[in-house]
Design an enzyme around this catalytic site. Structure first.
Site, PDB file in Angstrom:
ATOM      1  N   LYS A   1      -9.410  -2.433   2.505  1.00 34.73           N
ATOM      2  CA  LYS A   1      -9.056  -1.301   3.369  1.00 34.73           C
ATOM      3  C   LYS A   1      -9.868  -0.055   3.008  1.00 34.73           C
ATOM      4  O   LYS A   1     -10.269   0.707   3.883  1.00 34.73           O
ATOM      5  CB  LYS A   1      -7.552  -1.030   3.305  1.00 34.73           C
ATOM      6  CG  LYS A   1      -6.692  -2.182   3.867  1.00 34.73           C
ATOM      7  CD  LYS A   1      -7.156  -2.567   5.204  1.00 34.73           C
ATOM      8  CE  LYS A   1      -6.522  -3.727   5.933  1.00 34.73           C
ATOM      9  NZ  LYS A   1      -5.275  -4.282   5.664  1.00 34.73           N
TER      10      LYS A   1
ATOM     11  N   SER B   1      -0.400  -3.718  10.341  1.00 35.85           N
ATOM     12  CA  SER B   1      -0.147  -4.608   9.212  1.00 35.85           C
ATOM     13  C   SER B   1       1.134  -5.419   9.438  1.00 35.85           C
ATOM     14  O   SER B   1       2.138  -4.880   9.902  1.00 35.85           O
ATOM     15  CB  SER B   1      -0.004  -3.781   7.939  1.00 35.85           C
ATOM     16  OG  SER B   1      -1.181  -3.044   7.728  1.00 35.85           O
TER      17      SER B   1
ATOM     18  N   TYR C   1      -2.225  -3.443  -6.844  1.00 42.04           N
ATOM     19  CA  TYR C   1      -1.850  -4.289  -5.726  1.00 42.04           C
ATOM     20  C   TYR C   1      -2.761  -4.188  -4.506  1.00 42.04           C
ATOM     21  O   TYR C   1      -3.083  -3.088  -4.053  1.00 42.04           O
ATOM     22  CB  TYR C   1      -0.413  -3.962  -5.277  1.00 42.04           C
ATOM     23  CG  TYR C   1       0.075  -4.943  -4.254  1.00 42.04           C
ATOM     24  CD1 TYR C   1       0.489  -6.203  -4.641  1.00 42.04           C
ATOM     25  CD2 TYR C   1       0.059  -4.636  -2.901  1.00 42.04           C
ATOM     26  CE1 TYR C   1       0.892  -7.133  -3.706  1.00 42.04           C
ATOM     27  CE2 TYR C   1       0.461  -5.560  -1.963  1.00 42.04           C
ATOM     28  CZ  TYR C   1       0.879  -6.803  -2.366  1.00 42.04           C
ATOM     29  OH  TYR C   1       1.275  -7.723  -1.439  1.00 42.04           O
TER      30      TYR C   1
ATOM     31  N   ARG D   1       1.894 -12.115  -0.922  1.00 36.80           N
ATOM     32  CA  ARG D   1       0.593 -12.416  -0.309  1.00 36.80           C
ATOM     33  C   ARG D   1      -0.077 -13.630  -0.936  1.00 36.80           C
ATOM     34  O   ARG D   1       0.166 -13.958  -2.099  1.00 36.80           O
ATOM     35  CB  ARG D   1      -0.343 -11.203  -0.494  1.00 36.80           C
ATOM     36  CG  ARG D   1       0.116  -9.933   0.196  1.00 36.80           C
ATOM     37  CD  ARG D   1      -0.470  -9.800   1.571  1.00 36.80           C
ATOM     38  NE  ARG D   1       0.169  -8.753   2.371  1.00 36.80           N
ATOM     39  CZ  ARG D   1      -0.268  -8.399   3.578  1.00 36.80           C
ATOM     40  NH1 ARG D   1      -1.317  -8.973   4.115  1.00 36.80           N
ATOM     41  NH2 ARG D   1       0.355  -7.453   4.257  1.00 36.80           N
TER      42      ARG D   1
ATOM     43  N   ARG E   1       0.839  -1.195   0.000  1.00 36.04           N
ATOM     44  CA  ARG E   1       0.000   0.000   0.000  1.00 36.04           C
ATOM     45  C   ARG E   1       0.875   1.246   0.000  1.00 36.04           C
ATOM     46  O   ARG E   1       1.900   1.292   0.661  1.00 36.04           O
ATOM     47  CB  ARG E   1      -0.902   0.024   1.240  1.00 36.04           C
ATOM     48  CG  ARG E   1      -2.104  -0.895   1.149  1.00 36.04           C
ATOM     49  CD  ARG E   1      -2.932  -0.852   2.421  1.00 36.04           C
ATOM     50  NE  ARG E   1      -2.195  -1.377   3.551  1.00 36.04           N
ATOM     51  CZ  ARG E   1      -1.571  -0.659   4.453  1.00 36.04           C
ATOM     52  NH1 ARG E   1      -1.632   0.666   4.407  1.00 36.04           N
ATOM     53  NH2 ARG E   1      -0.902  -1.218   5.431  1.00 36.04           N
TER      54      ARG E   1
ATOM     55  N   CYS F   1       1.801  -7.684  11.634  1.00 33.69           N
ATOM     56  CA  CYS F   1       2.187  -7.838  13.038  1.00 33.69           C
ATOM     57  C   CYS F   1       1.474  -9.001  13.714  1.00 33.69           C
ATOM     58  O   CYS F   1       1.454  -9.098  14.935  1.00 33.69           O
ATOM     59  CB  CYS F   1       1.936  -6.552  13.810  1.00 33.69           C
ATOM     60  SG  CYS F   1       3.105  -5.254  13.356  1.00 33.69           S
TER      61      CYS F   1
ATOM     62  N   ASP G   1      -8.546  -9.935   9.531  1.00 37.14           N
ATOM     63  CA  ASP G   1      -8.033  -8.588   9.234  1.00 37.14           C
ATOM     64  C   ASP G   1      -8.980  -7.454   9.634  1.00 37.14           C
ATOM     65  O   ASP G   1      -8.522  -6.414  10.067  1.00 37.14           O
ATOM     66  CB  ASP G   1      -7.715  -8.480   7.737  1.00 37.14           C
ATOM     67  CG  ASP G   1      -6.771  -7.324   7.411  1.00 37.14           C
ATOM     68  OD1 ASP G   1      -5.728  -7.197   8.077  1.00 37.14           O
ATOM     69  OD2 ASP G   1      -7.082  -6.539   6.491  1.00 37.14           O
TER      70      ASP G   1
ATOM     71  N   HIS H   1      -9.480  -2.533  12.313  1.00 36.43           N
ATOM     72  CA  HIS H   1      -8.439  -3.397  11.710  1.00 36.43           C
ATOM     73  C   HIS H   1      -8.143  -4.543  12.687  1.00 36.43           C
ATOM     74  O   HIS H   1      -7.082  -4.578  13.310  1.00 36.43           O
ATOM     75  CB  HIS H   1      -7.191  -2.542  11.465  1.00 36.43           C
ATOM     76  CG  HIS H   1      -6.164  -3.178  10.597  1.00 36.43           C
ATOM     77  ND1 HIS H   1      -4.852  -2.744  10.567  1.00 36.43           N
ATOM     78  CD2 HIS H   1      -6.225  -4.207   9.712  1.00 36.43           C
ATOM     79  CE1 HIS H   1      -4.166  -3.478   9.705  1.00 36.43           C
ATOM     80  NE2 HIS H   1      -4.962  -4.372   9.181  1.00 36.43           N
TER      81      HIS H   1
HETATM   82  P1  GTP Z   1      -1.701  -7.836   7.500  1.00 35.66           P
HETATM   83  O1  GTP Z   1      -2.303  -8.860   6.616  1.00 35.66           O
HETATM   84  O2  GTP Z   1      -0.684  -6.995   6.819  1.00 35.66           O
HETATM   85  O3  GTP Z   1      -2.722  -6.974   8.185  1.00 35.66           O
HETATM   86  O4  GTP Z   1      -0.804  -8.602   8.606  1.00 35.66           O
HETATM   87  P2  GTP Z   1      -1.154  -9.502   9.879  1.00 35.66           P
HETATM   88  O5  GTP Z   1      -1.343  -8.622  11.057  1.00 35.66           O
HETATM   89  O6  GTP Z   1      -2.228 -10.460   9.565  1.00 35.66           O
HETATM   90  O7  GTP Z   1       0.226 -10.275  10.122  1.00 35.66           O
HETATM   91  P3  GTP Z   1       0.589 -11.832   9.960  1.00 35.66           P
HETATM   92  O8  GTP Z   1      -0.203 -12.709  10.874  1.00 35.66           O
HETATM   93  O9  GTP Z   1       0.573 -12.169   8.526  1.00 35.66           O
HETATM   94  O10 GTP Z   1       2.082 -11.846  10.496  1.00 35.66           O
HETATM   95  C1  GTP Z   1       3.116 -11.118   9.883  1.00 35.66           C
HETATM   96  C2  GTP Z   1       4.445 -11.622  10.330  1.00 35.66           C
HETATM   97  O11 GTP Z   1       4.550 -11.549  11.758  1.00 35.66           O
HETATM   98  C3  GTP Z   1       4.625 -13.095   9.951  1.00 35.66           C
HETATM   99  O12 GTP Z   1       5.675 -13.194   9.012  1.00 35.66           O
HETATM  100  C4  GTP Z   1       5.011 -13.783  11.227  1.00 35.66           C
HETATM  101  O13 GTP Z   1       6.238 -14.446  11.073  1.00 35.66           O
HETATM  102  C5  GTP Z   1       5.137 -12.708  12.293  1.00 35.66           C
HETATM  103  N1  GTP Z   1       4.412 -13.117  13.509  1.00 35.66           N
HETATM  104  C6  GTP Z   1       3.099 -13.382  13.615  1.00 35.66           C
HETATM  105  N2  GTP Z   1       2.762 -13.743  14.878  1.00 35.66           N
HETATM  106  C7  GTP Z   1       3.915 -13.714  15.581  1.00 35.66           C
HETATM  107  C8  GTP Z   1       4.237 -13.979  16.949  1.00 35.66           C
HETATM  108  O14 GTP Z   1       3.395 -14.308  17.787  1.00 35.66           O
HETATM  109  N3  GTP Z   1       5.548 -13.834  17.309  1.00 35.66           N
HETATM  110  C9  GTP Z   1       6.497 -13.456  16.415  1.00 35.66           C
HETATM  111  N4  GTP Z   1       7.743 -13.346  16.849  1.00 35.66           N
HETATM  112  N5  GTP Z   1       6.225 -13.200  15.128  1.00 35.66           N
HETATM  113  C10 GTP Z   1       4.962 -13.314  14.717  1.00 35.66           C
HETATM  114  C1  SPV Z   2      -2.469  -4.653   5.384  1.00 35.46           C
HETATM  115  O1  SPV Z   2      -1.521  -4.050   4.863  1.00 35.46           O
HETATM  116  O2  SPV Z   2      -2.894  -4.374   6.525  1.00 35.46           O
HETATM  117  C2  SPV Z   2      -3.106  -5.774   4.657  1.00 35.46           C
HETATM  118  C3  SPV Z   2      -2.759  -5.974   3.261  1.00 35.46           C
HETATM  119  O3  SPV Z   2      -3.932  -6.471   5.225  1.00 35.46           O
HETATM  120  S1  SPV Z   2      -3.547  -4.845   2.188  1.00 35.46           S
HETATM  121  O4  SPV Z   2      -4.706  -5.504   1.608  1.00 35.46           O
HETATM  122  O5  SPV Z   2      -2.585  -4.499   1.138  1.00 35.46           O
HETATM  123  O6  SPV Z   2      -3.971  -3.689   2.924  1.00 35.46           O
HETATM  124 MN    MN Z   3      -4.293  -5.750   7.411  1.00 30.75          MN
END
Ligand code: GTP
Ligand code: SPV
Ligand code: MN
Length: 576
Positions: free
Chosen positions: A217, A259, A208, A386, A80, A261, A288, A237
């Protein structure tokens, strides 16, 4: 010669102002054809064939990845672009101090210039969709017009697309106008524009994710957050997960992390062995976005407006997220990962060892250990690569995903990536204190948005990039929602990312996070007491099931250090 646009849409669209709008866009962008999506299986096959023919998709090896496709976005279009995202409210003050603002007439004029004639030689897809179960009173209808077949195929997974959404709209229903044009994918001619007063979104120049799948979003957070304030609900979110306790009772938790995290990971976590044996189960409702409304019990209930997951691929494997790995084993679109010779995909952190050779996310030949001109290792997959998959393919999908009333929320979690300062978990003293914890949240920047990875930024409620109106009024709305509830959920702050002096993570995270959720639910049920620290309630070690975890000596205490000097500095920084 311009085709007869009226005859292309007449048989499918009975909503008269929708018809007018489609014609207006077609006359501006001049597509060769118009295709109204009905959501059927045969339509999916047809769209896939179009995408294969144009090269926008590559079919993956059906013996290993049935129904799966591969896509590369252009190399300057992989996350984004928050700097090109605008809230075009009539008055600048309504966008608030944290959003980019542009005067609506100026914004429309700029986008019109870019869109004019930009769809020549292309098809305009008309995508009617519902955010939320089609018949839910809490759902919203949108129509996306796009010249991207990749977007059309993604929207079919991420939202409820087709005739049912059109039927709900009837001949005069309200919908969000979502206009997306790839134009020439030039970053200098890219804009993501929101017009809350017109219930409209215009996005040009990007193909994208969050820039282009406008239900996500743009509609479900930016437009919806502004609507929610007006209508008395909240668009957040947040993931939504169900925790089934050993006695069979189910509790639901919503959690806002910025995002990349950990939302997708927490939403479908695998219980650690000892908790699994006790009888804990996890049920995924959303990964999400949550739309929250006050229920008849005076608490909050949540629906997931989405129908699929657009999740981070990089780092996903059967140890970190086995449910995601199973979810993406079929009918999945992979974007910006590496493509192997055998027609399968690979990314950093995959279960399989790195292939001897592959094409990387930029379509360049890649071998393990390859270094770029800067001397740094070249990644095969983009860190923000993704997957797009239906949430129904998640092995632990909740039976409540289509519940039109949503699920009751017992606790709300806020959290970011903080190497220091924030303890593993802390409980707010009240709703308003919880709102403060969310409002002052901070996190280190990730690859999900363009900018310097690692830099700490404040990200209130993980909504900094997604709040569609004035952030001050957003905080006020949170406080007001608390006032209206007799039984508000408890609010917690978590930090899975605290490190020691050598930068090693102190907490194993992922499935082990259930140990903290178990404590939170015990608190919600009033079964245990918390230690009152100056910053919030902390767990007593005896109340957290750490069996089988083997935390090193002193690690638990390190996870909960509340350092006075650091917190005084933190509070000064929060004043910003
Ligand atoms: P968006 O889709 O961008 O909103 O992201 P999200 O918040 O869904 O994040 P996601 O669960 O995809 O995690 C992103 C990264 O954080 C991954 O590559 C994981 O390796 C890392 N991660 C997720 N949970 C944990 C955790 O509990 N501990 C650690 N150390 N890393 C984590
Ligand atoms: C984020 O960035 O928080 C996502 C991916 O979940 S996007 O759809 O690109 O916003
Ligand atoms: Mn997100």
């Amino acid at each position: 010669m311009t085709p007869n646009y009226v005859s292309l849409i007449e048989p499918f669209i009975s909503h008269s102002s929708l018809k007018d709008w489609i014609l207006e866009v077609a006359n501006l962008a001049q597509p060769d054809s118009i295709c109204v999506l009905n959501g059927s299986e045969s339509e999916k096959t047809r769209l896939e064939a179009e995408a294969l023919a144009s090269g926008e998709l590559v079919k993956l090896n059906p013996a290993v990845l049935p129904g799966c496709f591969y896509h590369r976005s252009s190399s300057n279009d992989v996350a984004r672009t928050e700097n090109l995202t605008y809230i075009c409210a009539q008055n600048q003050k309504d966008a608030g101090p944290t959003n980019n603002w542009m005067d609506p007439s100026e914004a429309y004029a700029k986008a019109v210039k870019i869109l004019a004639g930009s769809m020549r030689g292309r098809t305009l897809y008309v995508i009617p969709f519902s955010m939320g179960p089609v018949h839910s009173a809490f759902s919203k209808i949108g129509v996306e017009l796009t010249d991207s077949v990749y977007v059309a195929l993604n929207m079919r997974i991420m939202t409820r697309v087709g005739q049912a959404a059109l039927d709900r709209l009837g001949s005069d229903g309200v919908y969000t106008k979502c206009l997306h044009g790839k134009a020439d994918l030039d970053i200098n001619r890219r804009l993501v524009l929101h017009f809350p007063q017109d219930n409209a979104i215009w996005s040009v120049g990007s193909g994208y994710g969050g820039n282009a799948l406008l239900g996500k979003k743009c509609l479900a957070l930016r437009i919806a957050s502004a609507l929610g304030r007006k209508e008395g609900w909240m668009a957040e979110h947040m993931l939504i997960l169900g925790v089934e306790k050993p006695d069979g009772t189910k509790f639901y938790i919503a959690a806002a992390f910025p995002s990349a995290c950990g939302k997708t990971n927490l939403a479908m976590l695998t219980p650690p062995e000892t908790l699994r044996k006790k009888g804990y189960k996890i049920w995924t409702v959303g990964d999400d976005i949550a739309w929250l409304h006050i229920n008849e019990q005076g608490g909050l209930s949540a629906i997931n407006p989405e129908a699929g997951c657009f999740g981070v691929v990089s780092g996903t494997n059967s140890k970190s997220n086995i449910n995601a790995m199973r979810m993406i084993g079929k009918n999945t679109i992979f974007t910006n990962v590496a493509l192997k010779k055998d027609g399968t995909v690979w990314w950093e952190g995959h279960d399989d060892p790195a292939p001897d050779s592959a094409l990387d996310w930029k379509a360049e030949p890649w071998t393990p250990g390859l270094k770029g001109v800067d001397g740094k290792l070249v990644k095969a997959a983009h860190p923000n690569s993704r997957f797009t998959a239906s949430i129904r393919q998640c092995p632990c999908v909740s039976s409540e995903v289509d519940n039109e009333f949503g699920v009751p929320i017992s606790a709300i979690l806020f959290g970011g990536r903080r190497a220091g300062v924030a303890p593993l978990v802390m409980e707010s003293f009240s709703w308003n204190h919880g709102v403060y914890l969310g409002a002052t949240m901070a996190s280190e920047r990730t690859a999900a948005q363009t900018g310097n990875v690692g830099e700490v930024r404040r990200d209130p409620m993980a909504m900094l990039p997604f709040c569609g109106y004035n952030m001050g009024e957003y905080f006020e709305h949170w406080i007001n929602m608390g006032r209206k509830m007799q039984r508000p959920p408890r609010i917690y702050h978590v930090n899975w990312f605290r490190t020691d002096e050598k930068n090693n993570l102190l907490w194993p995270g992922f499935g082990e996070n259930l140990r903290i959720l178990e404590w939170i639910l015990q608190r919600c049920e009033g079964r245990v007491n918390a230690i009152e620290s100056p910053v919030g309630g902390l767990p007593k070690v005896k109340d957290v099931d750490l069996s089988g975890l083997n935390l090193g000596p002193g690690v638990w205490d390190q996870l909960f250090v509340v350092n006075k000097k650091e917190w005084l500095e933190e509070q000064r920084a929060q004043e910003e």
